[in-house]
Design a protein around this motif. Structure first.
Motif, short mmCIF file in Angstrom:
data_model
loop_
_atom_site.label_atom_id
_atom_site.label_comp_id
_atom_site.label_asym_id
_atom_site.label_seq_id
_atom_site.Cartn_x
_atom_site.Cartn_y
_atom_site.Cartn_z
N HIS A 149 46.19 48.25 52.64
CA HIS A 149 47.31 48.65 51.79
C HIS A 149 46.85 49.80 50.90
O HIS A 149 45.70 49.86 50.48
N ARG A 150 47.77 50.71 50.61
CA ARG A 150 47.45 51.84 49.75
C ARG A 150 47.58 51.43 48.28
O ARG A 150 48.52 51.80 47.58
N TYR A 151 46.59 50.66 47.84
CA TYR A 151 46.56 50.28 46.43
C TYR A 151 46.26 51.49 45.56
O TYR A 151 45.52 52.40 45.95
N THR A 152 46.80 51.48 44.36
CA THR A 152 46.28 52.32 43.29
C THR A 152 45.31 51.48 42.48
O THR A 152 45.30 50.24 42.59
N ALA A 153 44.52 52.13 41.66
CA ALA A 153 43.59 51.38 40.81
C ALA A 153 44.35 50.41 39.93
O ALA A 153 43.96 49.25 39.76
N GLU A 154 45.46 50.87 39.37
CA GLU A 154 46.25 50.01 38.49
C GLU A 154 46.88 48.87 39.28
O GLU A 154 46.90 47.72 38.83
N GLY A 155 47.38 49.18 40.48
CA GLY A 155 47.97 48.14 41.31
C GLY A 155 46.95 47.10 41.72
O GLY A 155 47.27 45.90 41.79
N TYR A 156 45.72 47.54 41.97
CA TYR A 156 44.69 46.58 42.36
C TYR A 156 44.33 45.68 41.18
O TYR A 156 44.14 44.47 41.34
N ARG A 157 44.24 46.26 40.00
CA ARG A 157 43.97 45.46 38.81
C ARG A 157 45.07 44.41 38.61
O ARG A 157 44.79 43.25 38.26
N GLU A 158 46.30 44.81 38.85
CA GLU A 158 47.40 43.86 38.67
C GLU A 158 47.29 42.68 39.62
O GLU A 158 47.58 41.54 39.23
N VAL A 159 46.88 42.93 40.86
CA VAL A 159 46.72 41.83 41.81
C VAL A 159 45.61 40.89 41.36
O VAL A 159 45.77 39.66 41.37
N VAL A 160 44.47 41.43 40.95
CA VAL A 160 43.36 40.59 40.50
C VAL A 160 43.77 39.79 39.26
O VAL A 160 43.46 38.59 39.15
N GLU A 161 44.49 40.42 38.36
CA GLU A 161 44.96 39.70 37.16
C GLU A 161 45.98 38.63 37.50
O GLU A 161 46.03 37.57 36.88
N ARG A 162 46.79 38.88 38.54
CA ARG A 162 47.77 37.88 38.95
C ARG A 162 47.06 36.65 39.53
O ARG A 162 47.46 35.51 39.27
N PHE A 163 46.01 36.88 40.33
CA PHE A 163 45.24 35.74 40.82
C PHE A 163 44.70 34.92 39.65
O PHE A 163 44.73 33.68 39.67
N ALA A 164 44.19 35.60 38.63
CA ALA A 164 43.67 34.88 37.46
C ALA A 164 44.78 34.10 36.76
O ALA A 164 44.58 32.95 36.35
N ALA A 165 45.96 34.72 36.63
CA ALA A 165 47.08 34.04 35.98
C ALA A 165 47.53 32.83 36.78
O ALA A 165 47.99 31.83 36.20
N GLU A 166 47.41 32.90 38.10
CA GLU A 166 47.77 31.79 38.96
C GLU A 166 46.66 30.74 39.04
O GLU A 166 46.79 29.75 39.76
N ARG A 167 45.56 31.00 38.33
CA ARG A 167 44.41 30.09 38.29
C ARG A 167 43.80 29.92 39.69
O ARG A 167 43.45 28.84 40.10
N ILE A 168 43.66 31.06 40.37
CA ILE A 168 43.06 31.08 41.71
C ILE A 168 41.83 31.99 41.64
O ILE A 168 41.95 33.19 41.42
N PRO A 169 40.63 31.43 41.82
CA PRO A 169 39.43 32.27 41.73
C PRO A 169 39.23 33.13 42.98
O PRO A 169 39.62 32.77 44.09
N LEU A 170 38.61 34.27 42.78
CA LEU A 170 38.20 35.18 43.85
C LEU A 170 36.73 35.52 43.63
O LEU A 170 36.29 35.60 42.48
N SER A 171 35.99 35.78 44.71
CA SER A 171 34.59 36.15 44.53
C SER A 171 34.26 37.52 45.11
O SER A 171 33.29 38.13 44.70
N VAL A 172 35.04 37.99 46.09
CA VAL A 172 34.76 39.27 46.74
C VAL A 172 36.03 40.09 46.82
O VAL A 172 37.07 39.60 47.28
N SER A 173 35.92 41.34 46.40
CA SER A 173 37.02 42.29 46.47
C SER A 173 36.77 43.24 47.64
O SER A 173 35.76 43.94 47.68
N VAL A 174 37.69 43.22 48.61
CA VAL A 174 37.56 44.05 49.81
C VAL A 174 38.57 45.18 49.72
O VAL A 174 39.78 44.93 49.65
N LEU A 175 38.08 46.43 49.72
CA LEU A 175 38.98 47.58 49.72
C LEU A 175 39.00 48.16 51.13
O LEU A 175 37.98 48.65 51.63
N ASP A 176 40.17 48.08 51.77
CA ASP A 176 40.32 48.61 53.13
C ASP A 176 40.32 50.13 53.10
O ASP A 176 40.11 50.76 52.05
#
Length: 803
Positions: A215-242
């Protein structure tokens, strides 16, 4: 004016000595037989009489302890005999008539002799990729077999020179490895790893959830996704940029934008800042690279690459040539070092251009996997790369990327078998596109079942194509699917203490995390007939759900074989007597995850662990009562390759079923890498606990009684002890707790309330199933009611479970 070469670095080795002990060798002018183990022989034939002693991509270590064997010289025929096999050879060119290996031990009455030229792929291994797969794909060979023998042909694989560089082979000299271990699959795999090398220890953080999307993320869009996972109380350990992290829109005269090494600053104006932000939130970062098109004039690194290679920056592309040592050194030193300074932790090698290079016999994928892994482990670091499978020996370069599957139930149904069967060739760390990659169907039930499989997969990586209908964010689905997916993604991170222990076990004992059942029950035919079931570490057996829910029961069924003994579903508490086939029915919120009495499964005690799965300060121990059990928790300091005892902490845990006592021994080894004090929770997986039991619980630390909180929840005893020093002895005694499943009548009512069918049938079924009559009478009554078959099967499951 020509460029000036910079200092280049290529991590190459050196390669180990590949020669076998001369005492293990029997040979003539054009043939050689090497007895590598009592069930493993190497068979070579070379018309020019020259044999290969350099290590190959598969065979890294041939100087093994020499087993007992004898040679019988019958003139025109030579026999080599070990305790497991007999080689009979006529000393000529290999032929079906002239070369055979007989496996001893009565494997079968007619198929325990392999003759040269006959198929001998065993029970299968794995495949290079699942790209565009919609269900089953052909598998390459493995080293375990029902016939008792398997053959690995190493004639064409490349070999390593003493300095660690590579050389091709053309296959003109035959080089075969025959595994003759009958049904001793575990020993066959130990022999495989003795020759090919161990599995590395993965970094602990690789065992959490990876987030990826094309997906053509922007830096801000990618931050929003990571923050949404945190808000949903779902942990992530690895960020993969295609691939869209780099410039993809280039002048057509230069080619396509598939290959790239230059940040797209329209999308990512400050890459180091974004990667630093991700690191601050406990994530590691990998970037996708497609190296096939080389380095072209538009790349930021083009001039530096030209200078490093001593050529003019004249606009001509620098071709990708993995067989050119100088290019490969620049590839790492120039292209990748700068991006690593931006914060890249490891690389996703997305090689899709086949197995041919400028030098015949040199596979570019092998080269990339091998040298990327060595480079990632430079300076004593723990290596990690992410790439496709390149053949036997690939287990040394984890993690595997299985490719782009079609989003269908058939794809999901094949992945458990595909993952488990890979253990037959020592390949234990597959990472699939959880949820599937592209095409197919949008189906939230399918997506949820795939996440559940991912939770019990070697690597859990959510991934999808650049399509708004294939994205895998849990909140893009309906409320129930969203809730279930989130719960399983949290469970994945809670499982990391168990997973990391199995990570060390894989490296030390050559035992993959995910294995077919026949590895443990090789002489039971049923174990070969349930390829979708698998062992998940030392304690768990998983029967994933890979079919849609039945329209009547609103649950999915999986046909399972339970090996002999008692089995307990650790998610539902259901207790089953084994040594039988049965259908296990589960609604969307569960799958069968089974353990035997005495099992001990350590979990992160946090309800929502952090992104970075560090050695936790709170551990929960799931214990199945009914038998004694033991487990040694393995943790490490994250340094080096993970095998140095000075960096490893071990905590021995024992369950004594008679007195109902849990003992946690003082940590041994690198105690400094675990918290100085820990909270512990004991959870007994049974519906047999009572308030009386909870009232009797006593906890002692180094013999001194300490405060304890004990409670019973749905028949499960949960005991909390806070602030236990890591170097102390913890004992929790709760007395005998009977192993029991949920109340049968309540389970019957649960099944019937979920069903969609005639109310009169449901009423009659409830009366028949809960009547005060013998079980066989109730079952025969249910059989006569004319219930839908799926509903009858679900009722039989709960009635035949142990209440």
């Amino acid at each position: 004016m020509s460029g000036t070469k910079d200092a280049l670095t290529l991590v190459t080795g050196p390669a180990p000595d590949g020669a076998a002990d001369p005492r293990a060798v029997v040979q003539g002018d054009r043939w050689r037989i090497t007895v590598l183990a009592d069930g493993l022989v190497r068979l070579e034939y070379a018309e020019d009489g020259r044999f290969e002693d350099r290590p190959s991509t598969f065979a890294r270590h041939r100087a093994l302890p020499v087993p007992e064997f004898r040679v019988v010289d019958r003139g025109h025929v030579v026999e080599v005999v070990t305790s497991r096999l007999r080689v009979v050879y006529d000393r000529g060119p290999f032929s079906t008539a002239g070369l055979s290996v007989e496996v001893t031990g009565g494997v079968s009455a007619y198929r325990s002799v392999w003759r040269y030229g006959q198929p001998a792929d065993g029970l299968g291994g794995t495949a290079r990729t699942l790209d565009e797969a919609d269900g089953r794909v052909p598998l390459e060979g493995g080293v375990v077999s029902r016939q008792g023998y398997a053959v690995l042909d190493d004639s064409r694989s490349m070999v390593f020179e003493p300095d660690g560089w590579v050389a091709p082979r053309d296959g003109s000299r035959q080089d075969l490895y025959v595994f003759g271990y009958a049904h001793d699959h575990a020993e066959a795999l130990r022999a495989f790893h003795a020759v090919s090398g161990p599995v590395p220890v993965l970094p602990r953080w690789a065992l959490g959830t990876w987030w990826s999307r094309f997906h053509r993320y922007t830096a801000e869009g990618y931050r929003e996704v990571v923050e949404r996972f945190a808000a949903e109380r779902i942990p992530l350990s690895v960020s993969v940029l295609d691939m869209d992290w780099h410039v993809t829109e280039v002048d057509p005269a230069l080619g396509s934008g598939w290959t790239g090494y230059t940040w797209n600053r329209d999308l990512f104006p400050d890459p180091p800042a974004l990667l630093s932000w991700l690191h601050e939130r406990g994530l590691r970062v990998t970037l996708n690279v497609h190296p096939a098109d080389g380095v072209r004039a538009h790349e930021d690194a083009y001039a530096a690459m030209c200078a490093a290679l001593g050529r003019e920056p004249d606009g001509d592309p620098i071709a990708f040539d993995v067989t050119d040592r100088e290019f490969l050194a620049a590839y790492f030193s120039v292209l990748h070092r700068g991006l690593e300074r931006d914060g890249v932790d490891f690389w996703w090698l997305d090689w899709q251009q086949g197995g041919h290079s400028r030098v015949a016999g040199i596979d570019p994928l092998w080269m990339l996997n091998h040298f990327h892994y060595l480079d990632s482990a430079r300076d004593g670091r723990r290596g990690l790369t992410f790439s496709r499978y390149a053949g036997p020996g690939s287990h040394r370069y984890p993690v595997g990327f299985s490719g782009d599957t079609v989003i269908t139930w058939d794809s999901l149904a094949f992945q458990p078998e595909f993952t488990a069967t890979a253990a037959n060739i020592g390949y234990g760390w597959w990472s699939h596109d959880i949820g599937g990659h592209f095409f197919g169907v949008r189906d939230e039930e399918l997506a949820t079942r795939w996440v559940q499989l991912g939770t019990f997969s070697p690597i859990l990586r959510l991934h999808s194509s650049d399509n708004p209908f294939t994205s895998k964010e849990p909140w893009s689905f309906g409320p129930h699917a969203r809730q279930v997916q989130a719960e399983f993604l949290r469970l994945r991170h809670r499982l990391v203490p168990y997973l990391h222990t199995m990570n060390h076990r894989a490296a030390a004992e050559s035992v993959a995390l995910v294995r077919p059942l026949y590895h443990a029950w090789p002489d039971r035919p049923e174990a070969y007939d349930v390829p979708q079931q698998f062992l998940f570490g030392s304690e768990l057996l998983v029967a994933p759900v890979t079919t849609p829910a039945d329209p009547v029961t609103r649950a999915s069924a999986v046909r399972a074989w339970l090996p002999p003994g008692t089995w307990v579903d650790v998610l539902t508490g259901a207790v089953y007597d084994g040594d039988r086939l049965l259908d296990l029915h589960r609604p969307l919120d569960s799958i069968p995850v089974l353990a035997r009495p005495g099992a001990v499964v350590p979990l992160d005690g946090a309800e929502v662990p952090g992104n970075d799965p560090v050695n936790p300060g709170h551990l929960e121990l799931l214990v199945v009562p009914g038998a004694d059990g033991a487990f040694t928790l393995v943790e490490d300091d994250g340094a080096g390759d993970g095998t140095d005892p000075a960096g490893i902490a071990r905590t021995a845990i024992r369950w004594a079923d008679g007195p109902g006592t849990l003992t946690v021994a003082p940590v041994e080894g690198a105690a400094g890498c675990v918290p100085a004090d820990r909270d512990w929770t004991l959870t007994l997986v049974t519906a047999g606990a009572t308030a009386d039991v909870a009232a009797r619980v006593v906890a002692r630390v180094d013999g001194t009684t300490v405060p304890v909180t004990a409670r019973v929840v749905d028949g499960r005893l949960r005991v909390d002890v806070a602030g236990v020093p890591a170097r102390a002895l913890l004992e929790v005694t709760c007395g005998t707790v009977p192993l029991a499943g949920p109340a049968p009548d309540a389970e019957v009512l649960r099944v019937l309330r979920a069903a969609w069918t005639q109310n009169a049938l449901l009423t009659a079924a409830l009366a028949a199933a809960t009547a005060d009559r013998p079980l066989h009478v109730r079952l025969s009554h249910l059989d006569a009611l004319g219930l839908p078959p799926s509903l009858l099967s679900a009722l039989r499951e709960v009635l035949l479970a142990r209440g």
